[in-house]
Design an enzyme around this catalytic site. Structure first.
Site, PDB file in Angstrom:
ATOM      1  N   ARG A  38      -2.192  23.058  47.246  1.00 36.88           N
ATOM      2  CA  ARG A  38      -3.520  22.714  48.125  1.00 36.88           C
ATOM      3  C   ARG A  38      -3.396  21.420  48.815  1.00 36.88           C
ATOM      4  NH1 ARG A  38      -3.170  18.340  46.762  1.00 36.88           N
ATOM      5  NH2 ARG A  38      -3.527  17.316  44.752  1.00 36.88           N
ATOM      6  N   GLU A  44     -10.880  11.670  47.135  1.00 33.42           N
ATOM      7  CA  GLU A  44      -9.531  11.287  46.728  1.00 33.42           C
ATOM      8  C   GLU A  44     -10.065  10.278  45.529  1.00 33.42           C
ATOM      9  OE1 GLU A  44      -6.711  13.149  46.230  1.00 33.42           O
ATOM     10  OE2 GLU A  44      -6.930  12.731  48.733  1.00 33.42           O
ATOM     11  N   ASP A  47     -11.904  12.779  41.122  1.00 34.83           N
ATOM     12  CA  ASP A  47     -11.932  14.010  40.390  1.00 34.83           C
ATOM     13  C   ASP A  47     -12.242  13.733  39.094  1.00 34.83           C
ATOM     14  OD1 ASP A  47      -9.225  13.040  40.895  1.00 34.83           O
ATOM     15  OD2 ASP A  47      -8.616  14.943  40.333  1.00 34.83           O
ATOM     16  N   GLY A 139       6.873  17.376  45.478  1.00 29.78           N
ATOM     17  CA  GLY A 139       6.923  15.961  45.506  1.00 29.78           C
ATOM     18  C   GLY A 139       6.078  15.452  46.457  1.00 29.78           C
ATOM     19  N   GLY A 141       2.871  15.847  46.661  1.00 30.13           N
ATOM     20  CA  GLY A 141       1.304  15.958  46.322  1.00 30.13           C
ATOM     21  C   GLY A 141       0.450  17.191  46.991  1.00 30.13           C
ATOM     22  N   ASP A 190      -6.772  20.610  41.242  1.00 33.11           N
ATOM     23  CA  ASP A 190      -5.623  21.380  41.714  1.00 33.11           C
ATOM     24  C   ASP A 190      -5.671  22.695  40.954  1.00 33.11           C
ATOM     25  OD1 ASP A 190      -5.072  18.850  42.638  1.00 33.11           O
ATOM     26  OD2 ASP A 190      -3.513  18.417  41.466  1.00 33.11           O
TER      27      ASP A 190
END
Length: 404
Positions: A38, A44, A47, A139, A141, A190
């Site tokens: 995703r 950002e 969450d 790696g 994100g 996620d």
């Protein structure tokens, strides 16, 4: 000529997984499932603060193929990048616990929590052989770990014929696996988007109630795409600063005498003025949550200019108030937003490296990639721009069983 990065296709990773299964176990697998990575368009570091996030599922997936065994063991092989050795493990389904190699803990944790959620007794989980393969970049994100978890869960549902009640339960099972077996106190975003993604939609997720709303990314957006740039940078302080930010957010919330950031307003920040750091952290959470709600409204209204402006504001807040950006990400975002055809750009993910996400016109992609490479090279060194990876995406489907 500037190009997006070539990744293995879905057909290629499926063929690889099936071939490996045949070589290791003989015969053909019975079940194949996949789950996507995703990218978060906006929202950002909110969450874990009861905020809203707006991710989309990527066309890049982690795939698992497998079949039953006659005993209570699992034998699993992975082709996924970034995994520690050994790449093949065997473990008992009656004694699931975290141990080396680390990558297998994501698989074990999902199986364990799947069994707990369904109240399965010892012996009710079938043994299996399985092979994992993926084209989700590792790696950067883009949540390669959640893709493994959700692919595992989907595989277990298909293998056992037992389904969890809803997507919320599925996401929570996978999150628990990451918390308890992988030791990473992640939020729920996620796993939820990997479970519940839909083609041509983003997902507005309320991280307090876990209510999820599909937001269309269609209509006028047929001429628009999302461009992810993987900086290839990962600063070491990312691991230590993540728990620090969480602690600061909690300290600020307590000083504001609130139990949730959803109950906090910008006006409440005045009590934090004696501590400028806590003030900035809380201001980011409050304003980013509002920006994410506004972004969903903008997409619903096909107001992509507004969406782009909110993305720019988000990056500024992450850079100045939450202080999780870095020079490399700032250079990439600045390069993008000064290009014709770009509506908005921001860092995405935990920060201190990783990726940027840019909303732009499809016809501008090549020029934007060229500019980002050139500016990155000028700022750092002659090879820096060549090491950047670019992925052009539109919102895709979530976890699913696939045909063999």
């Amino acid at each position: 000529m500037p190009e997006v990065t070539k990744l293995a296709t879905y057909e290629e990773i499926l063929a690889l997984a099936k071939s490996t299964y045949n070589s290791l176990f003989g015969g053909e697998p019975e079940v194949a499932c996949c789950a996507p990575g995703r990218v978060n368009l906006i929202g950002e570091h909110v969450d874990y603060n009861d905020g809203f996030v707006l991710p989309m599922a990527l066309p890049m997936v982690t795939l698992v193929v497998g079949g039953r065994r006659t005993d209570q063991k699992a034998v699993v092989f992975t082709h996924c990048g970034g995994c520690d050795e050994p790449k093949q493990v065997e473990f008992s389904l009656t004694d699931l616990k975290p141990e080396l190699p680390k990558w297998a803990n994501y698989v074990k944790g999902v199986i364990y929590n799947f069994a707990v959620e369904l109240q399965l007794q010892e012996g009710q989980l079938p043994g299996f052989n399985a092979v994992f393969a993926s084209n989700v970049p590792v790696g950067g994100g883009l949540s390669s770990s959640a893709a493994v978890e959700v692919a595992t869960l989907t595989f277990m549902e298909q293998l056992t014929g037992k389904q969890l009640e809803n997507n919320k339960k599925r996401a929570l099972v996978c999150q628990a696996a990451e918390h308890k077996f992988a030791g990473m106190p992640c939020g729920i975003m996620d796993q939820m988007i990997s479970v519940a993604g839909q083609k041509d939609h983003c997902l507005l997720l309320d991280c307090r109630s876990l209510d999820a709303f599909q937001i269309p990314f269609v209509g006028s957006s047929k001429d628009l795409v999302v461009l992810i740039c993987n900086s290839g940078v990962r600063h070491e302080l990312s691991a230590s600063e993540y728990p620090t930010r969480r602690k600061q957010c909690n300290q600020a919330l307590k000083l504001m005498e609130k139990t949730s950031y959803r109950d906090a307003q910008v006006e409440n920040l005045t009590v934090l003025q004696p501590d400028p750091i806590l003030l900035r952290r809380a201001r980011h959470v409050i304003t980013e949550t509002k920006r994410t709600q506004d972004a969903a409204e903008a997409l619903n209204a096909h107001d992509f200019i507004k969406m782009g402006a909110l993305m720019k504001e988000s990056h500024t807040s992450l850079r100045d108030d939450f202080e999780v950006s870095c020079r490399e990400l700032d250079v990439l975002v600045d390069a993008a937003i000064n290009c014709s055809g770009v509506l908005g750009s921001r860092m995405t993910g935990g920060g201190f490296g990783g990726c940027t996400v840019t909303l732009l016109q499809r016809v501008a992609v090549d020029d934007v990639i060229a500019t980002m490479r050139t500016n990155f090279t000028k700022e750092f060194n002659k090879d820096a721009g060549d090491r950047l990876e670019f992925y052009m995406c539109v919102p895709s489907n979530g976890a699913r069983r696939v045909d063999l």
